[in-house]
Design a protein around this motif. Structure first.
Motif, mmCIF file in Angstrom:
data_model
loop_
_atom_site.group_PDB
_atom_site.id
_atom_site.type_symbol
_atom_site.label_atom_id
_atom_site.label_comp_id
_atom_site.label_asym_id
_atom_site.label_seq_id
_atom_site.Cartn_x
_atom_site.Cartn_y
_atom_site.Cartn_z
ATOM 1 N N PRO A 3 -3.853 -15.448 3.363
ATOM 2 C CA PRO A 3 -3.468 -14.068 3.240
ATOM 3 C C PRO A 3 -2.876 -13.895 1.778
ATOM 4 N N VAL A 4 -3.287 -12.787 1.065
ATOM 5 C CA VAL A 4 -2.510 -12.449 -0.117
ATOM 6 C C VAL A 4 -2.037 -11.029 -0.191
ATOM 7 N N GLN A 11 9.846 7.399 -4.956
ATOM 8 C CA GLN A 11 11.336 8.172 -4.825
ATOM 9 C C GLN A 11 12.366 7.589 -5.641
ATOM 10 N N MET A 12 12.069 6.261 -5.749
ATOM 11 C CA MET A 12 13.221 5.642 -6.617
ATOM 12 C C MET A 12 12.711 4.424 -7.286
ATOM 13 N N PRO A 13 12.976 4.324 -8.714
ATOM 14 C CA PRO A 13 12.364 3.249 -9.471
ATOM 15 C C PRO A 13 12.570 1.908 -8.844
ATOM 16 N N TRP A 14 11.582 1.053 -8.948
ATOM 17 C CA TRP A 14 11.427 -0.433 -8.629
ATOM 18 C C TRP A 14 11.589 -0.431 -7.067
ATOM 19 N N ARG A 15 11.251 0.662 -6.286
ATOM 20 C CA ARG A 15 10.974 0.463 -4.906
ATOM 21 C C ARG A 15 9.755 0.215 -4.582
ATOM 22 N N GLU A 16 9.511 -0.841 -3.609
ATOM 23 C CA GLU A 16 8.407 -1.229 -3.082
ATOM 24 C C GLU A 16 7.818 -0.428 -1.805
ATOM 25 N N SER A 17 6.609 -0.168 -1.926
ATOM 26 C CA SER A 17 5.962 0.451 -0.634
ATOM 27 C C SER A 17 5.832 -0.544 0.484
ATOM 28 N N SER A 18 5.737 0.072 1.706
ATOM 29 C CA SER A 18 5.462 -0.708 2.952
ATOM 30 C C SER A 18 3.803 -1.520 2.745
ATOM 31 N N PRO A 19 3.778 -2.419 3.169
ATOM 32 C CA PRO A 19 2.051 -2.967 2.778
ATOM 33 C C PRO A 19 1.093 -2.049 3.265
ATOM 34 N N LEU A 20 0.282 -1.954 2.417
ATOM 35 C CA LEU A 20 -1.041 -1.279 2.481
ATOM 36 C C LEU A 20 -1.991 -2.155 2.997
ATOM 37 N N LEU A 21 -2.563 -2.263 4.269
ATOM 38 C CA LEU A 21 -3.492 -3.332 4.664
ATOM 39 C C LEU A 21 -4.811 -2.979 4.457
ATOM 40 N N LEU A 22 -5.585 -3.806 3.818
ATOM 41 C CA LEU A 22 -6.957 -3.533 3.404
ATOM 42 C C LEU A 22 -7.717 -4.513 4.459
ATOM 43 N N SER A 23 -7.274 -5.557 4.902
ATOM 44 C CA SER A 23 -7.860 -6.559 5.909
ATOM 45 C C SER A 23 -6.843 -7.540 6.515
ATOM 46 N N ILE A 61 -5.841 -9.557 3.112
ATOM 47 C CA ILE A 61 -5.458 -8.769 2.133
ATOM 48 C C ILE A 61 -4.471 -7.631 2.226
ATOM 49 N N GLN A 62 -3.397 -7.311 1.668
ATOM 50 C CA GLN A 62 -2.680 -6.195 1.485
ATOM 51 C C GLN A 62 -2.007 -5.888 0.159
ATOM 52 N N PHE A 63 -1.769 -4.844 -0.018
ATOM 53 C CA PHE A 63 -1.311 -4.079 -1.383
ATOM 54 C C PHE A 63 0.112 -3.609 -1.223
ATOM 55 N N THR A 64 0.951 -3.839 -2.327
ATOM 56 C CA THR A 64 2.165 -3.513 -2.122
ATOM 57 C C THR A 64 2.498 -2.711 -3.463
ATOM 58 N N VAL A 65 2.591 -1.251 -3.438
ATOM 59 C CA VAL A 65 2.790 -0.518 -4.652
ATOM 60 C C VAL A 65 4.273 -0.473 -5.022
ATOM 61 N N ALA A 76 9.378 -19.469 -4.121
ATOM 62 C CA ALA A 76 9.952 -17.962 -4.185
ATOM 63 C C ALA A 76 8.610 -17.133 -4.179
ATOM 64 N N ASP A 77 7.523 -17.670 -4.706
ATOM 65 C CA ASP A 77 6.233 -16.808 -4.666
ATOM 66 C C ASP A 77 5.838 -16.547 -3.193
ATOM 67 N N TRP A 78 6.307 -17.181 -2.143
ATOM 68 C CA TRP A 78 5.704 -17.002 -0.954
ATOM 69 C C TRP A 78 6.572 -15.940 -0.076
ATOM 70 N N GLU A 79 5.860 -15.283 0.521
ATOM 71 C CA GLU A 79 6.560 -14.114 1.417
ATOM 72 C C GLU A 79 6.230 -14.303 2.901
ATOM 73 N N SER A 80 7.302 -14.045 3.653
ATOM 74 C CA SER A 80 7.278 -14.520 5.064
ATOM 75 C C SER A 80 6.171 -13.174 5.631
ATOM 76 N N SER A 81 5.698 -13.457 6.893
ATOM 77 C CA SER A 81 4.936 -12.547 7.403
ATOM 78 C C SER A 81 5.702 -11.431 8.272
ATOM 79 N N ARG A 82 7.004 -11.542 8.086
ATOM 80 C CA ARG A 82 7.805 -10.454 8.476
ATOM 81 C C ARG A 82 7.518 -8.982 8.279
ATOM 82 N N ASP A 83 6.682 -8.478 7.225
ATOM 83 C CA ASP A 83 6.173 -7.156 6.899
ATOM 84 C C ASP A 83 5.052 -6.953 7.408
ATOM 85 N N LEU A 84 4.371 -7.770 8.466
ATOM 86 C CA LEU A 84 3.214 -7.343 9.079
ATOM 87 C C LEU A 84 3.464 -6.551 10.241
#
Length: 177
Positions: free
Chosen positions: A24-25, A82-94, A97-101, A169-177
């Motif tokens: 997963p990416v 709404q605020m500089p440097w804020r991350e979106s919630s995950p946008l799930l493509l599959s 694959i997910q995107f964070t804006v 540090a590059d790895w993110e837990s799956s807590r956002d899913l």
């Protein structure tokens, strides 16, 4: 666990292999790179040298734009804006694959070496401690010359980056899913 990379949105449309990772990416996209998709789709300049490849990539760009314009995804992106440097919630493509804006904000710190989009990419990488994926050798060379402390992978090394990676540090837990 998802592997995270800062990347330009157009590269996702250009390199189809990015969408079939072995793990997963999460692609972290500065918002300005999404806006670039509209310019590339509607512009007269070709994205690719070969006319058939150019038509295919422009079709993929259109599909990606539609994905980001989906009302559910659009709402997530608007919250991030709404605020500089804020991350979106995950946008799930599959499921892979997910995107964070990220509403990245350019500053003049690296303005002598990099254009605004490049600056937002490297600042996003620095701020989030996430490696960059790039297909631009001269950008990678300038990162080295300017001694910017970011980890960058060439797009050709994508499979290695996903499998082997760099620091934890590059790895993110799956807590956002």
């Amino acid at each position: 666990m998802r592997r995270r990379f800062v990347i330009e949105a157009v590269m996702v449309a250009t390199y189809g292999q990015l969408l079939v990772p072995s793990r997963p990416v999460d692609f972290v996209l500065p918002y300005s790179t999404i806006l670039e998709l509209y310019d590339m789709k509607d512009g007269t300049d070709p994205v690719m040298d070969d006319p058939d490849d150019d038509a295919h990539v422009k079709q993929k760009i259109d599909e990606l734009i539609k994905f980001f314009e989906d009302p559910f995804n659009r709402k997530k992106i608007e919250r991030a804006l709404q605020m500089p440097w804020r991350e979106s919630s995950p946008l799930l493509l599959s499921d892979m694959i997910q995107f964070t804006v990220v509403y990245a904000v350019d500053n003049a710190h690296y303005g002598d070496y990099f254009d605004p989009i490049e600056t937002e990419l490297l600042l996003t990488s620095l701020k989030l401690n996430v490696p960059l994926l790039s297909d631009q050798f001269e950008f990678q060379d300038r990162l080295l010359e300017a001694e910017v402390p970011v980890h960058v992978y060439d797009i050709e090394d994508y499979d290695y980056a996903v499998e082997e990676g760099s620091p934890e540090a590059d790895w993110e837990s799956s807590r956002d899913l």
